[in-house]
Design a protein around this motif. Structure first.
Motif, mmCIF file in Angstrom:
data_model
loop_
_atom_site.group_PDB
_atom_site.id
_atom_site.type_symbol
_atom_site.label_atom_id
_atom_site.label_comp_id
_atom_site.label_asym_id
_atom_site.label_seq_id
_atom_site.Cartn_x
_atom_site.Cartn_y
_atom_site.Cartn_z
ATOM 1 N N UNK A 4 76.483 54.832 32.963
ATOM 2 C CA UNK A 4 77.358 54.205 32.145
ATOM 3 C C UNK A 4 76.518 54.024 30.937
ATOM 4 N N UNK A 5 75.399 54.690 30.575
ATOM 5 C CA UNK A 5 74.612 54.439 29.562
ATOM 6 C C UNK A 5 74.783 56.160 29.023
ATOM 7 N N UNK A 6 74.625 55.436 27.713
ATOM 8 C CA UNK A 6 74.737 56.347 26.698
ATOM 9 C C UNK A 6 73.062 57.202 26.288
ATOM 10 N N UNK A 7 73.164 58.045 25.819
ATOM 11 C CA UNK A 7 71.685 58.994 25.173
ATOM 12 C C UNK A 7 71.271 58.467 24.326
ATOM 13 N N UNK A 8 70.074 58.610 24.449
ATOM 14 C CA UNK A 8 69.354 57.708 23.161
ATOM 15 C C UNK A 8 69.435 56.677 22.375
ATOM 16 N N UNK A 9 69.225 56.002 24.016
ATOM 17 C CA UNK A 9 68.946 54.716 23.826
ATOM 18 C C UNK A 9 69.903 53.751 22.637
ATOM 19 N N UNK A 10 71.451 54.703 22.036
ATOM 20 C CA UNK A 10 72.015 53.575 21.572
ATOM 21 C C UNK A 10 73.095 52.812 22.509
ATOM 22 N N UNK A 11 73.239 51.118 22.230
ATOM 23 C CA UNK A 11 73.865 50.448 22.741
ATOM 24 C C UNK A 11 75.468 50.977 22.461
ATOM 25 N N UNK A 12 76.065 51.210 23.194
ATOM 26 C CA UNK A 12 77.685 51.325 22.696
ATOM 27 C C UNK A 12 77.747 51.917 24.742
ATOM 28 N N UNK A 13 76.783 51.895 25.921
ATOM 29 C CA UNK A 13 77.426 52.375 26.745
ATOM 30 C C UNK A 13 79.012 51.278 27.799
ATOM 31 N N UNK A 14 78.750 51.904 28.962
ATOM 32 C CA UNK A 14 80.374 51.542 29.461
ATOM 33 C C UNK A 14 80.056 50.418 30.796
ATOM 34 N N UNK A 15 80.363 49.866 31.071
ATOM 35 C CA UNK A 15 80.069 49.084 32.313
ATOM 36 C C UNK A 15 80.656 49.792 33.710
ATOM 37 N N UNK A 16 79.843 49.401 35.005
ATOM 38 C CA UNK A 16 79.655 49.875 35.613
ATOM 39 C C UNK A 16 80.219 49.024 36.844
ATOM 40 N N UNK A 17 81.094 48.946 37.964
ATOM 41 C CA UNK A 17 81.574 48.608 38.812
ATOM 42 C C UNK A 17 80.685 49.088 39.981
ATOM 43 N N UNK A 18 80.683 48.273 41.632
ATOM 44 C CA UNK A 18 80.056 48.152 42.651
ATOM 45 C C UNK A 18 81.182 49.567 43.011
ATOM 46 N N UNK A 19 80.829 50.435 44.204
ATOM 47 C CA UNK A 19 81.364 51.077 44.809
ATOM 48 C C UNK A 19 80.990 51.094 46.545
ATOM 49 N N UNK A 20 81.904 51.160 47.492
ATOM 50 C CA UNK A 20 80.999 51.423 48.277
ATOM 51 C C UNK A 20 81.845 51.981 49.836
ATOM 52 N N UNK A 21 81.630 52.984 50.570
ATOM 53 C CA UNK A 21 82.636 54.282 50.773
ATOM 54 C C UNK A 21 82.612 54.006 52.361
ATOM 55 N N UNK A 22 83.619 54.105 52.535
ATOM 56 C CA UNK A 22 84.369 53.045 54.406
ATOM 57 C C UNK A 22 85.183 54.522 55.015
ATOM 58 N N UNK A 23 84.195 54.761 55.781
ATOM 59 C CA UNK A 23 84.413 56.487 56.251
ATOM 60 C C UNK A 23 84.555 56.978 54.941
ATOM 61 N N UNK A 24 86.495 57.984 55.629
ATOM 62 C CA UNK A 24 86.463 59.037 53.759
ATOM 63 C C UNK A 24 86.811 58.063 52.627
ATOM 64 N N UNK A 25 87.260 57.079 52.984
ATOM 65 C CA UNK A 25 87.655 56.297 51.680
ATOM 66 C C UNK A 25 86.902 55.554 50.955
ATOM 67 N N UNK A 26 86.781 55.119 49.265
ATOM 68 C CA UNK A 26 86.010 54.800 48.317
ATOM 69 C C UNK A 26 87.439 53.378 47.216
ATOM 70 N N UNK A 27 86.264 52.646 48.108
ATOM 71 C CA UNK A 27 86.807 50.974 47.190
ATOM 72 C C UNK A 27 85.620 50.841 46.363
ATOM 73 N N UNK A 28 86.417 50.268 45.123
ATOM 74 C CA UNK A 28 85.924 49.256 43.598
ATOM 75 C C UNK A 28 85.691 48.465 43.826
ATOM 76 N N UNK A 29 84.899 47.240 43.413
ATOM 77 C CA UNK A 29 84.556 45.917 43.642
ATOM 78 C C UNK A 29 84.749 45.457 42.314
#
Length: 650
Positions: free
Chosen positions: A80-105
């Motif tokens: 989620x970071x911006x190139x060039x060191x700009x302080x305007x990236x976006x937040x990220x969230x944890x991910x987990x995989x169970x079988x074929x499914x994707x979960x976000x925490x």
């Protein structure tokens, strides 16, 4: 400090649904997530670009960077970071995989904190405004969310329509039928302006209505922002109460005042909500309001002098005739009983059609251009007209050449267009109670019952002759309404459009115990179908609801048939299709103009209804009409009966 609980949300059933190098928007709880698949890794980013809120999940990965679809800014698809060191990236969230499914925490969502919209919507519900017709959109989402919470509690019904004009017509019809306001709801700009016609319909027909509009954020008002219209200024001519909700408004009180004005003035109230105010947290200690001890009784007793003058005229009268307008709707039983004490004929305005049954021994039908010769005959033979709740429109044609007693709760309606002998300001039932007391033992009128029966016999013989008229171009309107006389449920609510279909309806349909709604003073084409939606919201399945329209009127809001299907509204629609704006052609001929631009190209309305999921049938031959009409009224769901008619047989 204890860590907040993480809740895991399944956002993708199968990893194959998001190929390598692709992104998509998913939702976890109420949170929008940009889910990415890059270099074999799934990642979850905040879906909102920090610049203008652009949806990153609608962007694409180009040269190893996730590009915002709105303005092209880049973010790393995993960090989620911006190139060039700009302080305007976006937040990220944890991910987990169970079988074929994707979960976000996500952290556990906090309990909902009441907003300004919550306070105002709950106040609205407390005041009895529980039916809302409208369209949810980007500038009214906060208020819509508050209505969602009330609907989930069973306190409110929201009906999503296909055009905001249908919303305001539906709310207008609800007000005409019940005397109570419903709300119509729109976004800023074009959504709000689309409601204007229906609001004017409510205003001129004295129906209470509440208009609720979204608005752009306060900071950009006046800058020419997207969909910005000055709604307070724009609604000034139609709204009796017209306010913009502000951050520092007394929010519950403002909603209370809006509804109080709508009820007591029988008029339009409008509130517009800037986007940011809708989601603002309510002030600490803010309380909702109720109507308790906020509405005064409207049982106004008339002035003594007016009563004395009216009673004196009635005592002298031998052939009084009573005229009932729409304003007497809530008092029709008292008016009819008064007529029975006088043995006086009762005629109605077109808007008042059905306030007395045509089969009543004193019922004389509708007066005026949409009426019967019976009503006009008795008016002309009267020595006194006693008029309740009528507005003396040209369409009705109440003659000023006869002595008139006019009774109305609105002092401005009295002697509005010309002087009357006695103008009585008072609530109708209260006034009649006083009249009855004063007149006891002093009535010397003739019994008009036998004359009424004789005039009906003459008119029915005339109708029978007209029924014999046939045409290769289509069925006569007389045949349509004569068939409806036989098969229409006696307790139906009937919504009528304008045009030749309405004139024929007024003249040939014989009411029993039905209620009738129409666009009276505004005379707006397209009223019938959305009005039926409003009527059904008022009565539910306790009474049948029927709309009668011409082809020109129906096409104005034809898509609302899908609304009937969506909300399981078993409304029955009868459309008279003659491929012409027949009323306008008639007016062009009467004005000695050429008939021009009144022909229409129509769909097969029955086929269209079936494509929407409703029942539909087309009738082209008169001998098939009765069977089809019976079938229509047997349907458990919404139905459209299309009748091919001859424009000249009205």
């Amino acid at each position: 400090m204890q860590d907040k609980k993480i809740i895991w949300h399944k956002v993708l059933l199968n990893k194959k649904d998001l190929p390598e190098g692709r992104v998509k928007t998913v939702t976890a709880d109420h949170k929008g997530i940009c889910l990415t698949h890059y270099e074999g890794k799934f990642s979850a980013l905040d879906n909102r670009c920090p610049h203008q809120g652009g949806p990153l999940g609608e962007g694409s990965i180009e040269n190893g960077m996730l590009r915002c679809p709105w303005h092209g800014w880049d973010y790393h698809p995993c960090t989620g970071n911006s190139p060039g060191g700009f302080d305007d990236g976006v937040d990220t969230f944890p991910i987990k995989e169970e079988g074929d499914a994707i979960y976000v925490g996500l952290e556990e969502e906090p309990a909902h904190q009441p907003t300004v919209s919550d306070i105002m919507v709950e106040t609205m519900v407390n005041w009895g405004v529980t039916k809302v017709f409208g369209m949810v959109g980007h500038s009214n989402l906060g208020f819509a969310d508050a209505m969602r919470r009330q609907e989930n509690k069973g306190n409110l019904n929201f009906y999503g329509i296909r055009h905001e004009g249908a919303a305001s017509f539906a709310a207008s019809a609800y007000g005409k039928l019940t005397g109570k306001p419903a709300a119509c709801f729109s976004i800023a700009g074009p959504g709000a302006t689309n409601m204007y016609t229906g609001l004017w319909d409510a205003k001129v027909d004295r129906a209470p209505i509440l208009a609720l509009t979204g608005q752009v954020k306060t900071q950009v008002v006046g800058t020419g922002n997207f969909q910005e219209v000055d709604l307070v200024q724009g609604f000034n001519t139609v709204a009796e109460f017209n306010q913009r909700v502000q951050s520092d408004s007394q929010h519950a009180e403002l909603m209370s005042l809006a509804i109080k004005h709508a009820i007591l003035k029988r008029d339009v109230s409008h509130l517009t909500f800037p986007d940011e105010v809708q989601e603002q947290y309510a002030k600490t200690g803010a309380k909702v309001k109720t109507p308790e001890k906020r509405i005064t009784s409207l049982e106004i007793a008339p002035p003594i002098a007016a009563v004395n003058d009216a009673v004196s005229l009635i005592k002298k009268s031998k052939r009084p005739v009573i005229v009932m307008g729409h304003g007497a709707r809530e008092h029709k039983k008292a008016v009819v009983e008064f007529a029975e004490s006088l043995n006086a004929a009762v005629v109605t305005t077109f808007k008042g059609k059905g306030l007395i049954a045509d089969g009543h021994t004193l019922g004389g039908g509708v007066l005026g251009r949409s009426g019967t010769p019976i009503a006009s005959w008795f008016m002309n033979e009267a020595d006194l007209l006693i008029v309740f709740g009528a507005s003396f429109s040209n369409h009705t044609g109440i003659t000023p050449k006869k002595p008139i007693i006019q009774i109305d709760f609105d002092p401005l309606a009295l002697s509005k267009f010309h002087k009357v002998e006695v103008a009585v300001w008072g609530e109708i039932s209260r006034t009649l109670a006083i009249f009855n007391s004063e007149l006891k033992g002093h009535i010397n009128t003739e019994d008009q019952g036998p004359e009424i029966a004789a005039r009906w016999k003459i008119w029915k013989a005339e109708k029978a002759k007209r029924l014999l008229e046939r045409s290769d171009k289509g069925i006569s309107s007389i045949a349509v309404f004569e068939t409806m006389n036989k098969h229409t449920p006696e307790d139906a609510v009937m919504c009528v459009d304008v045009g030749n279909n309405a004139y024929s309806f007024g003249r040939y349909f014989e009411p029993k115990n039905q209620d009738f709604l129409m666009s009276g003073y505004l005379g707006s084409i397209g009223f019938a179908l959305p009005a039926a939606i409003g009527a059904w919201a008022a009565v539910g399945d306790s009474r049948p609801v029927i709309a009668v329209a011409g082809d020109g009127g129906l096409c104005q809001y034809l898509a609302e048939i899908t609304t009937l299907v969506k909300y399981n509204m078993p409304i029955k629609l009868i459309v008279l299709n003659n491929d012409e704006l027949g009323k306008i052609s008639k007016e062009q001929r009467a004005g000695e103009f050429d008939v021009w631009k009144t022909s229409l190209s129509n769909p097969n309305f029955a086929d269209f209804a079936r494509s929407c999921g409703a029942w539909g049938k087309r009738v082209e031959k008169q001998e098939d009409l009765e069977t089809a009409m019976k079938e229509l009224f047997r349907q458990p769901k919404a139905g459209v009966l299309e009748v091919i008619t001859d424009v000249n047989l009205i």
